[in-house]
Every structure is written in structure tokens, then in C-alpha cells.
Scaffold this motif. Sequence first.
Motif, PDB file in Angstrom:
ATOM      1  N   PRO A  46      64.655   2.861  20.399  1.00  0.00           N
ATOM      2  CA  PRO A  46      63.135   2.282  20.551  1.00  0.00           C
ATOM      3  C   PRO A  46      63.490   2.318  22.604  1.00  0.00           C
ATOM      4  N   GLN A  47      64.448   2.125  23.007  1.00  0.00           N
ATOM      5  CA  GLN A  47      64.944   1.748  24.327  1.00  0.00           C
ATOM      6  C   GLN A  47      64.847   3.557  24.630  1.00  0.00           C
ATOM      7  N   ALA A  48      64.902   4.932  24.233  1.00  0.00           N
ATOM      8  CA  ALA A  48      65.219   5.823  24.547  1.00  0.00           C
ATOM      9  C   ALA A  48      63.600   5.748  24.852  1.00  0.00           C
ATOM     10  N   VAL A  49      62.750   6.027  24.286  1.00  0.00           N
ATOM     11  CA  VAL A  49      61.395   5.712  23.879  1.00  0.00           C
ATOM     12  C   VAL A  49      61.050   5.418  24.981  1.00  0.00           C
ATOM     13  N   PHE A  50      60.650   4.215  25.336  1.00  0.00           N
ATOM     14  CA  PHE A  50      60.436   2.722  26.534  1.00  0.00           C
ATOM     15  C   PHE A  50      60.754   3.720  27.896  1.00  0.00           C
ATOM     16  N   TYR A  51      62.198   4.211  27.779  1.00  0.00           N
ATOM     17  CA  TYR A  51      62.722   5.081  29.005  1.00  0.00           C
ATOM     18  C   TYR A  51      61.722   6.167  29.536  1.00  0.00           C
ATOM     19  N   TRP A  52      61.422   6.960  28.213  1.00  0.00           N
ATOM     20  CA  TRP A  52      60.500   7.917  28.058  1.00  0.00           C
ATOM     21  C   TRP A  52      58.828   7.652  28.538  1.00  0.00           C
ATOM     22  N   CYS A  53      58.793   5.955  28.767  1.00  0.00           N
ATOM     23  CA  CYS A  53      57.362   5.812  28.339  1.00  0.00           C
ATOM     24  C   CYS A  53      57.091   5.418  29.479  1.00  0.00           C
ATOM     25  N   LEU A  54      57.770   5.510  31.053  1.00  0.00           N
ATOM     26  CA  LEU A  54      57.571   5.070  32.175  1.00  0.00           C
ATOM     27  C   LEU A  54      57.638   6.247  32.708  1.00  0.00           C
ATOM     28  N   ASP A  55      57.094   5.379  33.689  1.00  0.00           N
ATOM     29  CA  ASP A  55      56.020   7.230  34.574  1.00  0.00           C
ATOM     30  C   ASP A  55      57.802   7.455  36.279  1.00  0.00           C
ATOM     31  N   LYS A  56      57.537   8.426  36.343  1.00  0.00           N
ATOM     32  CA  LYS A  56      58.916   9.031  37.103  1.00  0.00           C
ATOM     33  C   LYS A  56      59.450   7.994  37.809  1.00  0.00           C
ATOM     34  N   GLU A  57      58.780   7.476  38.856  1.00  0.00           N
ATOM     35  CA  GLU A  57      59.048   6.705  39.899  1.00  0.00           C
ATOM     36  C   GLU A  57      60.116   5.528  39.120  1.00  0.00           C
ATOM     37  N   GLU A  58      59.124   4.853  38.340  1.00  0.00           N
ATOM     38  CA  GLU A  58      59.946   3.929  37.205  1.00  0.00           C
ATOM     39  C   GLU A  58      61.370   4.428  36.796  1.00  0.00           C
ATOM     40  N   ARG A  59      61.120   5.286  36.384  1.00  0.00           N
ATOM     41  CA  ARG A  59      62.847   5.955  35.829  1.00  0.00           C
ATOM     42  C   ARG A  59      63.610   6.316  36.831  1.00  0.00           C
ATOM     43  N   LYS A  60      62.744   6.661  38.262  1.00  0.00           N
ATOM     44  CA  LYS A  60      64.005   7.136  39.285  1.00  0.00           C
ATOM     45  C   LYS A  60      64.391   5.351  39.788  1.00  0.00           C
ATOM     46  N   ILE A  61      63.977   4.738  39.767  1.00  0.00           N
ATOM     47  CA  ILE A  61      64.292   3.895  40.375  1.00  0.00           C
ATOM     48  C   ILE A  61      65.223   2.996  38.766  1.00  0.00           C
ATOM     49  N   ARG A  62      64.921   3.251  37.625  1.00  0.00           N
ATOM     50  CA  ARG A  62      65.852   2.766  37.059  1.00  0.00           C
ATOM     51  C   ARG A  62      67.289   3.382  37.235  1.00  0.00           C
ATOM     52  N   ASN A  63      67.046   4.049  37.201  1.00  0.00           N
ATOM     53  CA  ASN A  63      68.636   4.860  36.836  1.00  0.00           C
ATOM     54  C   ASN A  63      69.081   4.597  38.885  1.00  0.00           C
ATOM     55  N   ASN A  64      68.655   4.600  39.604  1.00  0.00           N
ATOM     56  CA  ASN A  64      69.030   4.273  40.239  1.00  0.00           C
ATOM     57  C   ASN A  64      69.715   2.557  41.037  1.00  0.00           C
ATOM     58  N   LYS A  65      69.586   1.939  39.909  1.00  0.00           N
ATOM     59  CA  LYS A  65      69.859   0.235  39.703  1.00  0.00           C
ATOM     60  C   LYS A  65      71.333   0.828  39.029  1.00  0.00           C
ATOM     61  N   LYS A  66      70.882   1.407  37.647  1.00  0.00           N
ATOM     62  CA  LYS A  66      72.566   1.630  36.888  1.00  0.00           C
ATOM     63  C   LYS A  66      73.337   2.648  37.663  1.00  0.00           C
ATOM     64  N   SER A  67      73.645   3.387  38.883  1.00  0.00           N
ATOM     65  CA  SER A  67      74.155   4.218  39.293  1.00  0.00           C
ATOM     66  C   SER A  67      74.488   2.457  40.136  1.00  0.00           C
ATOM     67  N   ILE A  68      73.819   1.936  41.085  1.00  0.00           N
ATOM     68  CA  ILE A  68      74.688   0.606  41.830  1.00  0.00           C
ATOM     69  C   ILE A  68      75.813   0.370  41.041  1.00  0.00           C
ATOM     70  N   ASN A  69      74.731  -0.286  39.851  1.00  0.00           N
ATOM     71  CA  ASN A  69      76.125  -1.167  39.191  1.00  0.00           C
ATOM     72  C   ASN A  69      76.617  -0.821  38.701  1.00  0.00           C
ATOM     73  N   ASN A  70      77.219  -0.014  37.890  1.00  0.00           N
ATOM     74  CA  ASN A  70      78.670   1.616  37.586  1.00  0.00           C
ATOM     75  C   ASN A  70      79.240   1.444  39.058  1.00  0.00           C
ATOM     76  N   ASN A  71      78.772   1.958  39.895  1.00  0.00           N
ATOM     77  CA  ASN A  71      79.674   1.521  41.209  1.00  0.00           C
ATOM     78  C   ASN A  71      79.820   0.862  41.746  1.00  0.00           C
ATOM     79  N   ARG A  72      79.977  -0.320  41.434  1.00  0.00           N
ATOM     80  CA  ARG A  72      80.776  -1.931  41.292  1.00  0.00           C
ATOM     81  C   ARG A  72      82.051  -2.162  40.912  1.00  0.00           C
TER      82      ARG A  72
END
Length: 73
Positions: A46-72
Motif C-alpha cells: 500500500p505504501q507503493a500505491v500511496f507513493y505513486w498517487c502523490l504528485d511529482k513534486e511531493e515524490r521529489k521532496i520525499r526522495n530528497n528526504k530519504k537521500s539526506i537521511n541515508n547520507n547521515r
Amino acid sequence: MIKFPRYNRQENRACKLTDNQIAEIKSRHLHGESYALIAKDYEVTPQAVFYWCLDKEERKIRNNKKSINNNRR
């Protein structure tokens, strides 16, 4: 530096959903179907479905947050 080929969604075997399936998912969600029901039909979470239902800008923001957390780590 090694350059790896870029694959689109249909060519990338790691991608479980095609562009057409993502469009269907968005349409089904707009018509009121739940994430869980859609996820079951496409054999994804269901999380994958939620992700793809987000608009493009919201997905971009979520991806940036994940990469920042992984780099820490």
C-alpha cells in the motif's frame, strides 16, 4: 568513471510497475478505491500505491528526504 546505461521503466527489470499500471493506479485511487485494495491487485505494498498517487513534486521532496537521511548514517 564507468557509465552505466539508463533504462526506462519498461526496460528496468527492477521496476515492478509499468507507466500504464501507474496511470491505472492513480485513476483507481481518484475514483475512491483504497490503497490496500489497489496494492493487492498489483502485488505491491500500500505504501507503493500511496507513493505513486502523490504528485511529482511531493515524490521529489520525499526522495530528497530519504537521500539526506541515508547520507547521515
